[in-house]
Every structure is written in C-alpha cells, then in structure tokens.
Design a protein around this motif. Sequence first.
Motif, short mmCIF file in Angstrom:
data_model
loop_
_atom_site.label_atom_id
_atom_site.label_comp_id
_atom_site.label_asym_id
_atom_site.label_seq_id
_atom_site.Cartn_x
_atom_site.Cartn_y
_atom_site.Cartn_z
N LEU A 170 0.83 -1.21 0.00
CA LEU A 170 0.00 0.00 0.00
C LEU A 170 0.86 1.26 0.00
CD1 LEU A 170 -2.80 -1.03 2.52
CD2 LEU A 170 -3.07 -0.61 0.07
N ARG A 171 1.90 1.27 0.81
CA ARG A 171 2.79 2.44 0.88
C ARG A 171 3.50 2.68 -0.45
NH1 ARG A 171 6.14 1.07 5.55
NH2 ARG A 171 4.46 0.42 6.87
N THR A 172 3.96 1.63 -1.10
CA THR A 172 4.67 1.80 -2.36
C THR A 172 3.72 2.21 -3.48
OG1 THR A 172 4.54 -0.58 -2.80
CG2 THR A 172 6.59 0.25 -1.83
N ASN A 173 2.46 1.81 -3.39
CA ASN A 173 1.47 2.23 -4.39
C ASN A 173 1.04 3.67 -4.18
OD1 ASN A 173 1.50 -0.16 -5.76
ND2 ASN A 173 -0.23 -1.03 -4.63
N LEU A 174 1.06 4.14 -2.92
CA LEU A 174 0.69 5.52 -2.65
C LEU A 174 1.78 6.51 -3.07
CD1 LEU A 174 -0.99 5.24 0.87
CD2 LEU A 174 -2.10 5.76 -1.30
N HIS A 175 3.01 6.09 -3.01
CA HIS A 175 4.15 6.96 -3.32
C HIS A 175 5.03 6.35 -4.41
CE1 HIS A 175 2.99 9.05 0.32
NE2 HIS A 175 3.11 7.92 1.01
N PRO A 176 4.51 6.07 -5.59
CA PRO A 176 5.33 5.42 -6.61
C PRO A 176 6.46 6.31 -7.12
CG PRO A 176 3.19 6.01 -7.53
CD PRO A 176 3.15 6.31 -6.05
N ALA A 177 6.26 7.61 -7.17
CA ALA A 177 7.30 8.51 -7.68
C ALA A 177 8.50 8.52 -6.75
CB ALA A 177 6.74 9.92 -7.84
N GLN A 178 8.24 8.52 -5.45
CA GLN A 178 9.35 8.55 -4.49
C GLN A 178 10.16 7.26 -4.55
OE1 GLN A 178 7.49 9.27 -0.74
NE2 GLN A 178 7.35 11.49 -1.05
N SER A 179 9.47 6.13 -4.66
CA SER A 179 10.20 4.86 -4.69
C SER A 179 10.98 4.72 -6.00
CB SER A 179 9.25 3.68 -4.48
OG SER A 179 8.31 3.62 -5.52
N ALA A 180 10.44 5.26 -7.09
CA ALA A 180 11.15 5.20 -8.37
C ALA A 180 12.42 6.03 -8.32
CB ALA A 180 10.24 5.67 -9.49
N GLN A 181 12.34 7.20 -7.68
CA GLN A 181 13.53 8.05 -7.57
C GLN A 181 14.60 7.40 -6.72
OE1 GLN A 181 12.02 11.66 -5.94
NE2 GLN A 181 11.31 12.46 -7.93
N SER A 182 14.19 6.75 -5.64
CA SER A 182 15.18 6.16 -4.75
C SER A 182 15.88 4.96 -5.40
CB SER A 182 14.54 5.73 -3.43
OG SER A 182 13.61 4.71 -3.67
N GLN A 183 15.23 4.35 -6.41
CA GLN A 183 15.85 3.22 -7.08
C GLN A 183 16.89 3.67 -8.11
OE1 GLN A 183 12.65 0.89 -8.66
NE2 GLN A 183 12.01 0.15 -6.66
#
Length: 185
Positions: A170-183
């Motif tokens: 749920l957290r990764t679906n709510l903030h997909p842009a942030q997780s993509a940047q961190s990768q």
Amino acid sequence: MDSAEVEFLAEKEMVTIIPNFSLDKIYLIGGDLGPFNPGLPVEVPLWLAMNLKQRQKCRVIPPEWMDVEKLEEMRDQERKEETFTPMPSPYYMELTKLLLNHASDNIPKADEIRTLIKDMWDTRIAKLRVSADSFVKQQEAHAKLDNLTLMEINTTGAFLTEALNHMYKLRTNLHPAQSAQSQDF
C-alpha cells in the motif's frame, strides 16, 4: 515453522521420572540417559518420559513451576505488567499440554494447572495482539519481542508478516514517484 514443529522441539526438554524397571545407561546421539533403577529419579527427554508413561514403565514428576501457587503468581504478574514477563520454560504451553494429556494422574491439581496455563496464554496472546496493532498503526519497521516463546511467536507470526507485506504494498502504491527516484541511485 508450525505448531507441530514447535511441539517436536519441546519434546527434547528434560523432565524427571521415577522408573519402575531396571536398565543400564542408554547411549543415544543426543546424550546418555540413565541408568534406570526402580524408585530412583532420573532426568530424561519429554519424548521418552511420555513413551515410558504410556507403557506404564514410570511415573512422571511435574516440573517445579507446574504448581498451582507458583502459576497463580505468574498469572497475576503477567496481568500486572505491560510487557511480557519471563515464562518458567520456553515451552511452558507445550510441556503442560503434553504432560496433562499423557500423565495427568501424576500431576496434582491438573485441572487447575490447565486453567492457569490457559489464562496466562490468553493474557499473553491478548498483549501480543495489542502490541501488533500498535506496531502496525505506528508503521514501525522492527519490534522487540522479549520473553515471548516460540509458540507465541508462531501463533501471530504469519498474520503479522502478511499484514506488514500488505502495508508495504500500500505504501509503495501511494508513493510510486518517491520509490522510483530512490531506485535510480
């Protein structure tokens, strides 16, 4: 690990028996047992005590902590404390179940002991549920589980792991842009 595996581990715990037969030492991979002399107490693993008891070859002596007064004190202490108190054995629930199922005639006040152990179990599981609920609500990443037994962890472990996996998704679906940047790093 399931409850049968935890019970298997509990069967390695040592208990005292009073045999009604004679036998020299038994040499096993896990260690030597015996000698067995009628009327003289000897320490054996729970699995052997249960086997001998079923064949009416011994009398089982309950562990020191398996006493109504001591268990009442432990239960009351568990109810008073917010955190988990140390249990008399890491396998208290399994030992009680096995001993009361196979050797209840050797345990004074067996029904009272069964009730007290169940009360302690219920209190501890309720604490564990409240702790897990708080853990999930606060979105923690780790928890300290002092004084829990393997069976208690096993009881809620699968549920808690699944809940944390769902929260992560749920957290990764709510903030997909942030997780993509961190990768990208």
